[in-house]
Scaffold this motif. Sequence first.
Motif, mmCIF file in Angstrom:
data_model
loop_
_atom_site.group_PDB
_atom_site.id
_atom_site.type_symbol
_atom_site.label_atom_id
_atom_site.label_comp_id
_atom_site.label_asym_id
_atom_site.label_seq_id
_atom_site.Cartn_x
_atom_site.Cartn_y
_atom_site.Cartn_z
ATOM 1 N N UNK A 1 7.022 78.109 -16.252
ATOM 2 C CA UNK A 1 8.266 78.746 -16.680
ATOM 3 C C UNK A 1 8.248 78.967 -18.178
ATOM 4 N N UNK A 2 9.362 78.730 -18.834
ATOM 5 C CA UNK A 2 9.398 78.823 -20.293
ATOM 6 C C UNK A 2 8.661 77.608 -20.883
ATOM 7 N N UNK A 3 7.587 77.877 -21.586
ATOM 8 C CA UNK A 3 6.718 76.790 -22.037
ATOM 9 C C UNK A 3 6.327 76.978 -23.503
ATOM 10 N N UNK A 4 6.155 75.851 -24.193
ATOM 11 C CA UNK A 4 5.719 75.831 -25.594
ATOM 12 C C UNK A 4 4.499 74.927 -25.712
ATOM 13 N N UNK A 5 3.450 75.434 -26.377
ATOM 14 C CA UNK A 5 2.275 74.635 -26.704
ATOM 15 C C UNK A 5 2.260 74.422 -28.219
ATOM 16 N N UNK A 6 2.052 73.180 -28.641
ATOM 17 C CA UNK A 6 1.948 72.874 -30.074
ATOM 18 C C UNK A 6 0.578 72.272 -30.354
ATOM 19 N N UNK A 7 -0.135 72.858 -31.315
ATOM 20 C CA UNK A 7 -1.401 72.288 -31.781
ATOM 21 C C UNK A 7 -1.107 71.402 -32.991
ATOM 22 N N UNK A 8 -1.473 70.124 -32.892
ATOM 23 C CA UNK A 8 -1.172 69.152 -33.951
ATOM 24 C C UNK A 8 -2.359 68.910 -34.879
ATOM 25 N N UNK A 9 -3.495 69.533 -34.594
ATOM 26 C CA UNK A 9 -4.690 69.243 -35.374
ATOM 27 C C UNK A 9 -5.327 67.949 -34.906
ATOM 28 N N UNK A 10 -6.507 67.661 -35.444
ATOM 29 C CA UNK A 10 -7.245 66.442 -35.107
ATOM 30 C C UNK A 10 -7.514 66.351 -33.594
ATOM 31 N N UNK A 11 -7.524 67.504 -32.923
ATOM 32 C CA UNK A 11 -7.824 67.546 -31.497
ATOM 33 C C UNK A 11 -6.624 67.386 -30.583
ATOM 34 N N UNK A 12 -5.412 67.165 -31.135
ATOM 35 C CA UNK A 12 -4.227 66.895 -30.318
ATOM 36 C C UNK A 12 -3.438 68.179 -30.023
ATOM 37 N N UNK A 13 -2.903 68.235 -28.795
ATOM 38 C CA UNK A 13 -2.047 69.352 -28.372
ATOM 39 C C UNK A 13 -1.009 68.807 -27.399
ATOM 40 N N UNK A 14 0.216 69.325 -27.467
ATOM 41 C CA UNK A 14 1.270 68.921 -26.531
ATOM 42 C C UNK A 14 1.826 70.158 -25.830
ATOM 43 N N UNK A 15 2.328 69.936 -24.579
ATOM 44 C CA UNK A 15 2.883 71.016 -23.756
ATOM 45 C C UNK A 15 4.294 70.625 -23.320
ATOM 46 N N UNK A 16 5.221 71.564 -23.455
ATOM 47 C CA UNK A 16 6.623 71.348 -23.092
ATOM 48 C C UNK A 16 6.999 72.468 -22.106
ATOM 49 N N UNK A 17 7.203 72.107 -20.821
ATOM 50 C CA UNK A 17 7.351 73.140 -19.777
ATOM 51 C C UNK A 17 8.718 73.107 -19.091
ATOM 52 N N UNK A 18 9.020 74.224 -18.384
ATOM 53 C CA UNK A 18 10.219 74.411 -17.558
ATOM 54 C C UNK A 18 11.503 74.484 -18.389
ATOM 55 N N UNK A 19 11.412 74.970 -19.631
ATOM 56 C CA UNK A 19 12.592 75.076 -20.487
ATOM 57 C C UNK A 19 13.565 76.146 -19.968
ATOM 58 N N UNK A 20 14.829 75.937 -20.288
ATOM 59 C CA UNK A 20 15.822 76.974 -19.991
ATOM 60 C C UNK A 20 15.803 78.033 -21.077
ATOM 61 N N UNK A 21 15.494 77.593 -22.306
ATOM 62 C CA UNK A 21 15.453 78.518 -23.433
ATOM 63 C C UNK A 21 14.461 77.995 -24.468
#
Length: 321
Positions: free
Chosen positions: A232-252
């Motif tokens: 659905x509505x999703x955001x990927x954030x690259x944090x550097x140093x090999x790290x990444x986070x995913x935030x899914x199913x957002x309404x907005x």
Amino acid sequence: MAKVKYYYDESALSYRKITVNKSNYYRRIFLIFLAIFFIAFIGFIGFSQIIMSPTAIAQKRELENLEFNFELLNKRLEESSAILSQLQERDNNIYRSYFEANPITEEQRKAGFGGVNRYKVLEGYDNSKLIKSITKEVDILSKQMVVQSKSLDEIVALAKQKENMLSSIPAILPIKIEDLTSVASGYKMRMHPILKINKFHKGMDFTARIGTPIYASGNGRVIIAERSSTYGNVVYISHGYGYKTIYAHMSKIKARRGQEVKRGDLIGYVGNTGLSVAAHLHYEVQKNGISLNPINFYYGNLSLDEFAALQKASEESQSFD
């Protein structure tokens, strides 16, 4: 006309004329002259010491001051060298150790002082030994200070890098704990609620009301902010140093692609979009493309009791996506 001298001869009971031997006479003259010369020489030396010229007196005092200052300088150099040695020890055993940097060897700190006698030009003076010793000490101290200065520059760079890394690692819950309804699912095998297949759940599902704020869990840059069929509505954030986070199913989605975010910045709101059966946030943490259990990254804003409760709930609940 020289006077004739006599002496009384008791054996002959008469006066006899005193006769002077020429060799004895000349010997007496020489001894008298030698005594006069010696007395005059000693007097001249003593007199010259007593009545030295102002220039000579000033030069003598200047030499004495120089010798005294050389001794003081030598002592200060020894004290500075001792302080620098303590700093070098802390640098190797504390600072560089903390930032996982290799220690600087003694050979590296004192390199460049062997071989050619660079102090030969200082020989031949009254205080050559003292001058050479101080000059050598200054050279060694200067060299060590340059090496130590470069080391501290490296430590500062490592500290900044470490600070950036610690700020970038995802270390907080993406939803405030007081806003959570429950934890729907954890990092393990689960039956997918829509696809009805046994599938590994790579993240954690946090149930909350639609519109609940979602926050970046670490500093980084938004690399994806879009709508997908699965997340659905999703955001990927690259944090550097090999790290990444995913935030899914957002309404907005609040964040935009390319945006630099800080830990705790608002990036969107809880929803029920994509392959989801209820309002929740699906949250993942990856390192070098491999999914990790997010439960291990909540040390930034949870107490021990809150962490234990969250861990227990994630193991018992059903997946919502």
